[in-house]
Each structure stands twice: as C-alpha cells, then as structure tokens.
Design an enzyme around this catalytic site. Structure first.
Site, PDB file in Angstrom:
ATOM      1  N   CYS A 129      81.362  52.771  34.385  1.00 13.92           N
ATOM      2  CA  CYS A 129      80.373  51.849  33.824  1.00 13.92           C
ATOM      3  C   CYS A 129      80.312  50.565  34.641  1.00 13.92           C
ATOM      4  O   CYS A 129      81.244  49.757  34.617  1.00 13.92           O
ATOM      5  CB  CYS A 129      80.744  51.542  32.383  1.00 13.92           C
ATOM      6  SG  CYS A 129      79.732  50.271  31.616  1.00 13.92           S
ATOM      7  N   CYS A 132      80.394  47.385  32.595  1.00 14.59           N
ATOM      8  CA  CYS A 132      81.728  47.068  32.076  1.00 14.59           C
ATOM      9  C   CYS A 132      82.652  46.556  33.175  1.00 14.59           C
ATOM     10  O   CYS A 132      83.394  45.593  32.979  1.00 14.59           O
ATOM     11  CB  CYS A 132      82.355  48.310  31.446  1.00 14.59           C
ATOM     12  SG  CYS A 132      81.339  49.140  30.223  1.00 14.59           S
ATOM     13  N   ASP A 133      82.641  47.206  34.335  1.00 13.42           N
ATOM     14  CA  ASP A 133      83.645  46.947  35.371  1.00 13.42           C
ATOM     15  C   ASP A 133      83.089  46.388  36.670  1.00 13.42           C
ATOM     16  O   ASP A 133      83.855  46.063  37.579  1.00 13.42           O
ATOM     17  CB  ASP A 133      84.395  48.254  35.691  1.00 13.42           C
ATOM     18  CG  ASP A 133      85.085  48.835  34.473  1.00 13.42           C
ATOM     19  OD1 ASP A 133      85.439  48.057  33.567  1.00 13.42           O
ATOM     20  OD2 ASP A 133      85.266  50.060  34.416  1.00 13.42           O
TER      21      ASP A 133
END
Length: 300
Positions: A129, A132-133
């Site tokens: 993701c 997310c990251d």
C-alpha cells in the site's frame, strides 16, 4: 439470534448491512481486519458514482457510518467455519453466532509472489500500500510489481515522492486504464521493465535487492532497491466457507449475479465470488442483491 450475519465489512458487506437494516432485519457484521476492506488502500477513486474524486478510506468510512446509524451490529472476529441447518451457525475465533441467513462478503487479500524468504521482508522492504507506506521511501528508488489499475495507482502516488520508480510487469504491456497509463508515461522518474518477473530477494534484516528475469530473452539481472510494492491483484480466503459453497479452481465462491450459493439461506457478495469485474461499484451491487435475496428468503 440474528436474522442475517454478514461476514466482511468491505463495500459489499456494508451495503448488504444497509439494505438489510432498512428492511428491518437484525444484522451482525463480522470483520477480521479492516473496516472498508481493500478499498481503504486506494488513495484516490475517480470512477465511483456521485464523487468526482474521493479517497477509498473516506468512502469506506461513510459506508460504515451509514450502516452504524441504521443500527447495524458490528464486531471484530475471524470466521473459521459456517454450518448449515434450519439455524445457521457462524463459528469465529472469538465466539459462535446463530443466524437465520448468512451473507459471505469476505473479499480478497493481496496476492504475493510466494518467493523464498518473502514473509520476512513484508514490512521490511516489501509493501502492498503506497498510501500507507509510501512516505517511508521519499527520495528513494522503489519498484512496483504489476501493471493493472491497482499498480497504476501505486505508481502515480510513489512517483510524487520517490526519486525513481521502476515498474516490473510480467506482460509486454500495462493492463490498466489507458488514461492513467498516458499520464504516467509523461513522468520522467518512472521506467518500465516489460516481460519481466521477480525471481528472488536479497537482504539480511531488510530487502536490499531483487533478482529479475526477462521471460522473452531469459536475461537475468540483480537490481538494488530500497523497497518494492506488490500490486499484482488479490486472492480469496474462502476455505472457511467450503462446506456451504462451491469454490472454483482459484478459490472463488461460484455464484452468478443473483449472489446465491449452493446452500439455501447462504449468499455471497463482492470480490470473493466468481465475477468478470472486481470494482467497488460491482461490490456494492452485489451487497444490495445479496441482502434483497436474503430478506426474500427470510420472508418466505
């Protein structure tokens, strides 16, 4: 005793809950991981009706809030079995639940390459993701594995903050939307390796390099990398439902647009069933269909 238990709180499951509650049914939604499902990993949606642009997380939150406002019961649990009978039994790791009907909306999980030592690198150089990251790799070189719509979204987001993005696609072309492909081709910090697959990982505590092979020429090479994002689609986790449904060779529950399984009173909706297109819009349609058919079953 519930009228309907829905397994999964993604778009299909939450839509089913909304329809079932509006029909006056007592509903429990069981979710093992993330409310909203895979949609929460999408930084931007531009093809969902009524919203010119919205993040997947915001859309999922709105669906959840609507279901809760209607009085849906929601609990966290991992379902491990579903038993048929005049009263259905849903067995979870945290408890056992009784219901008159079940809607399976379990979605699908991120597909992996299943290479040696892959598990140890997840979270240590392998991500799924970008929203997310992606911030962890600002100013660094990353690779995105895949060429479909999911991969294109990841590439677009990473290209904004990473110094360079290498796209590794096993086919000779990208398979996502043409409009998005055209936009990405204009960016100078993205390069593409077509007809190429990842064959191995390297690194001690963290991923440091990947091994690649061109499937047409057989050429192999090593590429030093700061991180990779796997965007090669999803796969279902339907083992818990094999007693009450029929699975195809890929593990998806066999059902058509009516969302019926082989077992009376058990329905299926969303990405976990056999279908031509897995989109938020089709998941929502499934959720409505499954709920309406479940209510019809209960009212017979």
């Amino acid at each position: 005793m519930y009228d309907i238990i829905i397994v999964g709180a993604g778009p299909a499951g939450l839509t089913a809950a909304i329809y079932a509650r509006r029909a006056g049914k007592n509903v429990l939604v069981l979710e093992k991981d993330t409310f909203g499902g895979q949609i929460t990993y999408s930084p931007k949606l531009e093809n969902y009706p009524a919203f010119q642009e919205i993040s997947g997380n915001e859309l999922a939150q709105r669906m959840l809030e609507q279901a809760l406002a209607l009085g849906t019961n929601i609990d966290m649990d991992t379902v491990v079995d579903v038993l048929d009978g005049e009263v259905k039994t849903v067995v979870g790791e945290g408890g056992t639940y009784q219901t008159k009907a079940v809607i399976i909306a379990a979605g699908a999980k991120h597909r992996r390459l299943y290479l040696e030592n892959e598990e140890q690198y997840i979270g240590n150089g392998i991500s799924f993701c970008a929203v997310c990251d992606g911030a962890f790799y600002a100013g660094q070189h990353v690779a995105v594995i895949g060429g479909g719509n999911t991969a294109l979204q990841e590439i677009a987001l990473l290209a904004e903050t990473c110094s360079h993005v290498t796209v590794v696609q096993n086919l000779a072309f990208l398979t996502g939307e043409a409009k998005m492909i055209d936009l990405l081709k204009k960016k100078s910090n993205i390069d593409y390796l077509y007809s190429t697959v990842v064959t191995g990982y390297e690194g001690e505590d963290e991923l440091k390099a990947i091994y690649l092979r061109n499937t047409q020429t057989g050429e192999e090479k090593r590429m030093e990398i700061d991180g990779i994002f796997l965007a090669i689609g999803t796969e279902p986790e339907n083992a818990a439902y094999c007693k009450v449904s029929e699975l195809n060779d890929f593990g998806y529950i066999i059902a058509d647009e009516r969302c019926l399984t082989k077992t009376d009173g058990i329905f299926v909706a969303g990405d976990c069933r056999t279908k031509a297109y897995r989109q938020v819009a089709t998941a929502v349609a499934d959720g409505a269909t499954a709920a309406l058919n479940a209510c019809k079953y209960l009212d017979q």
